[in-house]
Design an enzyme around this catalytic site. Sequence first.
Site, short mmCIF file in Angstrom:
data_model
loop_
_atom_site.label_atom_id
_atom_site.label_comp_id
_atom_site.label_asym_id
_atom_site.label_seq_id
_atom_site.Cartn_x
_atom_site.Cartn_y
_atom_site.Cartn_z
N ASP A 176 0.74 -0.87 0.11
CA ASP A 176 -0.21 -0.31 0.71
C ASP A 176 0.61 1.53 0.64
OD1 ASP A 176 -0.98 2.26 0.76
OD2 ASP A 176 -2.84 0.98 1.42
N HIS A 177 1.02 2.02 -1.50
CA HIS A 177 2.21 3.04 -1.11
C HIS A 177 2.16 4.00 -0.32
CE1 HIS A 177 -0.39 4.79 -4.48
NE2 HIS A 177 0.13 5.99 -3.98
N HIS A 239 -5.96 2.68 1.54
CA HIS A 239 -5.52 3.58 2.13
C HIS A 239 -5.55 4.05 3.10
CE1 HIS A 239 -4.04 2.94 -1.94
NE2 HIS A 239 -4.41 3.46 -2.53
#
Length: 483
Positions: A176-177, A239
């Site tokens: 999950d950047h 996110h």
Amino acid sequence: MVSRVIPVDPFDLVIFGGTGDLARRKILPALFRRFVAGQIPDGSSIVGAARSEIDDAEYKSLVKDALREFHPGDLPEDMLSGFLNILHYVQVDATGDQGWDALAKLARPDVVRAFYFSVGPSLFGALAERLHHHGLVDPETRIVVEKPFGRDLETARALNTSLAAHFEECQIYRIDHYLGKETVQNLMAIRFGNMLFEPLWNSQYVDHIQITVAETVGVQGRGEYYDRSGAMRDMVQNHLMQLLCLIAMEPPAKFDPDAVRDEKLKVIRALDPVEPADLVRGQYLADGDRAGYLEDAEDPASKTESFAAMKVHVSNWRWAGTPFYLRTGKRLKARASEIAVVFKETPHSIFDEDAGRHRNTLSIRLQPNEGIDLDVTIKEPGPGGMRLIDVPLDMTFSEALGPESEASADAYERLIMDVIRGNQTLFMRGDEVEAAWAWTDPIIQGWETRGDRPEPYETGSSGPEDALALMHRDGRRWREIRE
Ligand code: NAD
């Protein structure tokens, strides 16, 4: 400020989907920057693996073009040729036999081998199975998987099962950047490295928390794909949920992967179901030449949301009574992501009414211009009695640490190097992802059952009116969305 680069041992990184959009825009530029920073040691190699019928030379040329387009700043020639020298290409079919023997020769067993699955999730199981079948899996092998990790609990479980058939959990890196962003990690440093905040970090002192992830773009040619997903699946389940966890979690005993992820999991499990009255969905309207959502989705009857807002309760001792307001959407007034921790007013004001009542807010900006602000109330300077104003104690990283510091490293750079180092702290564990879907599914199912249409909102606005009302009726207001 001198940046510190932590050395790693030589490694082989294979990018399945190495010719795709994500590889060209994010993964390869991130690797190039780590190469320039001296963090990719001699003896390492990077292998693009995809369906295209191209050879090594054509792949290098594709990568060179991608770096020209997506690498910010200059491309020093010597660095570029050094980077291209460690690149290879193999034509591979994830669902067939082609290319696997060639790949097995390039990905060496005596170094860390990482396989980045930058392909659609329908191929994850096939890739895991073939890696195993061709003898490419040993205890030091790692796989990196991209979002979306499923579209509901059932599909996420199926994906976890297909990966677990060939890999231990400690070998699986679910990206999950958002977790790779410097500020997100700084959130943990601020909370757990200072005495100042943690005693106040609870419902006794915190009035509410706002998490906003706003984009100005629409679905941009990905309408058909996005329409099967929507803001809840595309942004909230992953996110925003991860950001909420980092704000709400208890202090882990150690900054180690399982200690951190155990605490995040407890938060997800403490989330109450969300009442329909606390949920808002929206779809952006056309604006001049820019099409509206329904046109972009190519479905005039689409009920998929391009905006979602909600009030969420974390039912535990720390947070009972302190709501978390989340919102995310496309075509909003600015591209801005931030978390704001809004503290309560002082219990009693010693000043007269003209001085006004104020609240401290700790805001954590994720993009653009990553940094942290703390609004502190002071006396407005000058004569004329006591009037209070808020001033920010500003910690903009690029100003405080210099633009060339490691703080400016992109999330993908940090996360890829964590994979090579074997550090899973910033990656989602399988049970976390499943718990997040278990909370999200009833919300989406409720929408589908009720069949309501999302509320239209103007492009360039802060979202639908109902989203504003969600806070107004609690006597609160959203923070301005601004860059
Ligand atoms: P893409 O369509 O641009 O590229 C797909 C890549 O997969 C190509 O290199 C193609 O050759 C390869 N491929 C397809 N089928 C294959 C097969 N059978 N065998 C071997 N290789 C095969 O896709 P993308 O946009 O790069 O996305 C890749 C993954 O990353 C997807 O899961 C996507 O959801 C995810 N993702 C993408 C982005 C983005 O910004 N593009 C952002 C987040 C997540």
